[in-house]
Design a protein around this motif. Structure first.
Motif, PDB file in Angstrom:
ATOM      1  N   ILE A  65       0.960  -1.246  -0.110  1.00 54.82           N
ATOM      2  CA  ILE A  65      -0.066   0.091   0.045  1.00 54.82           C
ATOM      3  C   ILE A  65       0.867   1.237  -0.126  1.00 54.82           C
ATOM      4  N   THR A  66       0.933   1.808  -1.075  1.00 55.83           N
ATOM      5  CA  THR A  66       1.310   3.268  -0.766  1.00 55.83           C
ATOM      6  C   THR A  66       0.444   4.558  -0.766  1.00 55.83           C
ATOM      7  N   TYR A  67       0.991   5.183   0.038  1.00 55.05           N
ATOM      8  CA  TYR A  67       0.242   6.283   0.566  1.00 55.05           C
ATOM      9  C   TYR A  67       0.595   7.624   0.447  1.00 55.05           C
ATOM     10  N   LEU A  68       0.390   8.405  -0.245  1.00 57.01           N
ATOM     11  CA  LEU A  68       0.959  10.014  -0.215  1.00 57.01           C
ATOM     12  C   LEU A  68       1.192  10.950   0.211  1.00 57.01           C
ATOM     13  N   PHE A  69       1.949  11.944   0.903  1.00 58.37           N
ATOM     14  CA  PHE A  69       1.188  13.355   1.919  1.00 58.37           C
ATOM     15  C   PHE A  69       1.384  14.833   0.015  1.00 58.37           C
ATOM     16  N   GLU A  70       2.575  14.140  -0.437  1.00 62.39           N
ATOM     17  CA  GLU A  70       2.771  15.189  -1.494  1.00 62.39           C
ATOM     18  C   GLU A  70       3.922  13.921  -2.457  1.00 62.39           C
ATOM     19  N   GLY A  71       3.148  14.915  -3.859  1.00 62.54           N
ATOM     20  CA  GLY A  71       4.372  14.315  -4.125  1.00 62.54           C
ATOM     21  C   GLY A  71       2.922  13.560  -5.726  1.00 62.54           C
ATOM     22  N   GLU A  72       3.824  12.622  -6.290  1.00 64.98           N
ATOM     23  CA  GLU A  72       3.020  11.717  -7.498  1.00 64.98           C
ATOM     24  C   GLU A  72       4.266  10.572  -8.328  1.00 64.98           C
ATOM     25  N   ILE A  73       3.618   9.201  -7.715  1.00 65.66           N
ATOM     26  CA  ILE A  73       4.051   7.810  -8.401  1.00 65.66           C
ATOM     27  C   ILE A  73       3.506   6.942  -9.656  1.00 65.66           C
ATOM     28  N   MET A  74       4.177   7.206 -10.539  1.00 66.99           N
ATOM     29  CA  MET A  74       3.740   6.000 -11.376  1.00 66.99           C
ATOM     30  C   MET A  74       3.778   4.874 -11.540  1.00 66.99           C
ATOM     31  N   ARG A  76       3.608   1.169 -12.677  1.00 66.39           N
ATOM     32  CA  ARG A  76       3.163   0.107 -13.260  1.00 66.39           C
ATOM     33  C   ARG A  76       3.118  -1.868 -12.936  1.00 66.39           C
ATOM     34  N   ASP A  77       2.368  -2.798 -14.114  1.00 69.78           N
ATOM     35  CA  ASP A  77       2.622  -3.697 -12.971  1.00 69.78           C
ATOM     36  C   ASP A  77       2.855  -4.861 -14.219  1.00 69.78           C
ATOM     37  N   SER A  78       2.887  -5.727 -13.558  1.00 69.79           N
ATOM     38  CA  SER A  78       2.554  -7.463 -14.939  1.00 69.79           C
ATOM     39  C   SER A  78       1.017  -7.784 -15.193  1.00 69.79           C
ATOM     40  N   LEU A  79       0.027  -6.995 -14.140  1.00 72.68           N
ATOM     41  CA  LEU A  79      -1.648  -7.028 -14.848  1.00 72.68           C
ATOM     42  C   LEU A  79      -1.990  -6.492 -15.903  1.00 72.68           C
ATOM     43  N   GLY A  80      -0.925  -5.431 -16.376  1.00 70.35           N
ATOM     44  CA  GLY A  80      -1.453  -4.887 -17.301  1.00 70.35           C
ATOM     45  C   GLY A  80      -1.579  -3.281 -17.151  1.00 70.35           C
ATOM     46  N   THR A  81      -1.541  -2.692 -15.507  1.00 73.01           N
ATOM     47  CA  THR A  81      -2.254  -1.661 -14.490  1.00 73.01           C
ATOM     48  C   THR A  81      -1.176  -0.586 -14.681  1.00 73.01           C
ATOM     49  N   GLU A  82      -1.792   0.376 -15.324  1.00 68.99           N
ATOM     50  CA  GLU A  82      -0.615   1.880 -15.075  1.00 68.99           C
ATOM     51  C   GLU A  82      -2.236   2.717 -14.479  1.00 68.99           C
ATOM     52  N   GLN A  83      -1.095   3.108 -13.308  1.00 69.65           N
ATOM     53  CA  GLN A  83      -1.733   4.114 -12.795  1.00 69.65           C
ATOM     54  C   GLN A  83      -1.043   5.534 -11.664  1.00 69.65           C
ATOM     55  N   PRO A  84      -0.812   6.649 -11.756  1.00 69.60           N
ATOM     56  CA  PRO A  84       0.159   7.229 -10.967  1.00 69.60           C
ATOM     57  C   PRO A  84      -0.761   7.604  -9.733  1.00 69.60           C
ATOM     58  N   ILE A  85      -0.205   7.643  -8.757  1.00 73.32           N
ATOM     59  CA  ILE A  85      -1.475   7.677  -7.225  1.00 73.32           C
ATOM     60  C   ILE A  85      -0.486   8.824  -6.852  1.00 73.32           C
ATOM     61  N   ARG A  86      -1.208   9.767  -6.232  1.00 78.10           N
ATOM     62  CA  ARG A  86      -2.136  10.693  -5.484  1.00 78.10           C
ATOM     63  C   ARG A  86      -1.975  11.322  -4.025  1.00 78.10           C
ATOM     64  N   PRO A  87      -1.978  11.946  -3.351  1.00 71.84           N
ATOM     65  CA  PRO A  87      -1.495  12.299  -1.964  1.00 71.84           C
ATOM     66  C   PRO A  87      -3.554  12.317  -1.981  1.00 71.84           C
ATOM     67  N   GLY A  88      -3.271  11.093  -0.361  1.00 71.97           N
ATOM     68  CA  GLY A  88      -5.253  10.730   0.016  1.00 71.97           C
ATOM     69  C   GLY A  88      -5.128   9.539  -1.116  1.00 71.97           C
ATOM     70  N   GLU A  89      -4.315   9.016  -2.062  1.00 71.97           N
ATOM     71  CA  GLU A  89      -5.381   8.125  -2.885  1.00 71.97           C
ATOM     72  C   GLU A  89      -4.302   6.508  -2.584  1.00 71.97           C
ATOM     73  N   VAL A  90      -5.477   5.970  -2.271  1.00 76.01           N
ATOM     74  CA  VAL A  90      -4.788   4.080  -2.343  1.00 76.01           C
ATOM     75  C   VAL A  90      -4.293   3.567  -3.676  1.00 76.01           C
ATOM     76  N   ASN A  91      -3.007   2.948  -3.618  1.00 76.35           N
ATOM     77  CA  ASN A  91      -2.584   1.855  -4.378  1.00 76.35           C
ATOM     78  C   ASN A  91      -2.873   0.952  -3.464  1.00 76.35           C
ATOM     79  N   TRP A  92      -3.484  -0.341  -3.819  1.00 76.86           N
ATOM     80  CA  TRP A  92      -3.111  -1.078  -3.394  1.00 76.86           C
ATOM     81  C   TRP A  92      -2.806  -2.830  -4.064  1.00 76.86           C
ATOM     82  N   MET A  93      -2.107  -3.014  -4.251  1.00 78.92           N
ATOM     83  CA  MET A  93      -1.584  -3.720  -4.746  1.00 78.92           C
ATOM     84  C   MET A  93      -1.226  -5.496  -3.720  1.00 78.92           C
TER      85      MET A  93
END
Length: 297
Positions: A65-74, A76-93
């Motif tokens: 689980i990646t959780y940001l206070f500031e910034g942005e991370i892109m 990409r995974d082997s399922l074909g996902t491409e998803q930027p994550i931004r502050p206050g959002e959840v990327n749950w892999m």
């Protein structure tokens, strides 16, 4: 009330520092949480070199689980996902039986800017360690929040304070973002066997003693705990039921040492598919030489 106070240990990743909190010699896990890293805070310059990115690498036996206070991370995974994550959002892999992914600082490379956040790993129960890999993205507007008496909170994953996040967890747990005004007080939920609070900024008092940024406070089971903000503070609460001991080596987590050895062999031999949209490089096993592009790409 406080069983242990863990000081984060800083590690230079060749462009910015992370503060490693879990695993710790005297405390390997808190509930299912087995890994906890603070990324930053750092101000990235425009033109950031690609060497700072996290190239494609594998996982088994956990959810990240990646959780940001500031910034942005892109992502990409082997399922074909491409998803930027931004502050206050959840990327749950969920890695389950195996997944690969990369994390790129592409926006910072273009524009420069701050980066600050947390990456945590949640170990899967034995019955789910070999589950099919999956990915969920949940926007901040879709996560439950509340505000009361100088405390603002968001349930990032799991269930706490009578609220439940829409993220597919595999064992009882809670992960909560708190923002506290100076003088505000917040009770730590006592309905989980294991609980901790990471102080991202500011300071809090517990039982008359002050603790500051970069510390994780691990609490005595089932005992009432109240955090009192000595100044404006940002806190991440993590809690859950223990799921049993786990082995952790590099990016692999499992209840079986043999399963980790198999994952290492699979990665070494190119049997783990690289991200569809990021398959021209990868991170080799630690201590082993770089290899040509993975044949499963």
């Amino acid at each position: 009330m406080i069983e242990l106070a863990i000081e984060q240990r800083c590690r230079d990743l060749g462009g910015f520092e992370v503060g490693r909190v879990l695993p710790y010699a005297k405390r390997r896990m808190v509930g299912p949480f087995i890994f906890f890293d603070r990324m930053g805070p750092v101000e990235f310059p425009a033109g950031l070199p690609r060497s700072v990115d996290v190239r494609p690498h594998p996982h088994i036996g956990l959810s990240t689980i990646t959780y940001l206070f500031e910034g942005e991370i892109m992502h990409r995974d082997s399922l074909g996902t491409e998803q930027p994550i931004r502050p206050g959002e959840v990327n749950w892999m969920t890695a389950g039986r195996g997944i690969t992914h990369s994390e790129r600082f592409e926006r910072a490379r273009r524009e420069g800017g701050p980066m600050d956040g947390i990456q945590a790993w949640v170990a899967l129960p034995e019955a789910h360690e070999e589950t099919e890999p999956g990915f969920e993205h949940v926007g901040g507007a879709d996560l439950p929040v509340w505000q009361e008496d100088g405390v603002w909170g968001r349930v990032v994953a799991g269930e706490a304070f009578g609220l439940k996040a829409g993220v597919s967890t595999f064992s009882p747990m809670a992960y909560v973002h708190l923002v506290m005004d100076a003088g505000a007080r917040a009770a730590v939920p006592d309905d989980y066997a294991e609980r901790a609070a990471y102080i991202a900024s500011g300071s809090v008092e517990v039982d008359g003693r002050r603790y500051g940024a970069g510390q994780m406070l691990v609490f005595t089971p089932r005992q009432p705990v109240t955090l009192a903000a000595a100044e404006p503070a940002i806190i991440m609460l993590l809690a859950g039921e223990p799921i049993g001991p786990r082995y952790i080596e590099w990016n692999f987590v499992s209840s079986s040492r043999e399963r980790i050895e198999q994952a290492k062999a699979d990665w070494r031999a190119g049997r783990m598919k690289l991200p569809d949209l990021d398959n021209q490089e990868f991170i080799p096993l630690p201590g082993e030489p770089a290899a040509p592009p993975n044949p499963m790409s």
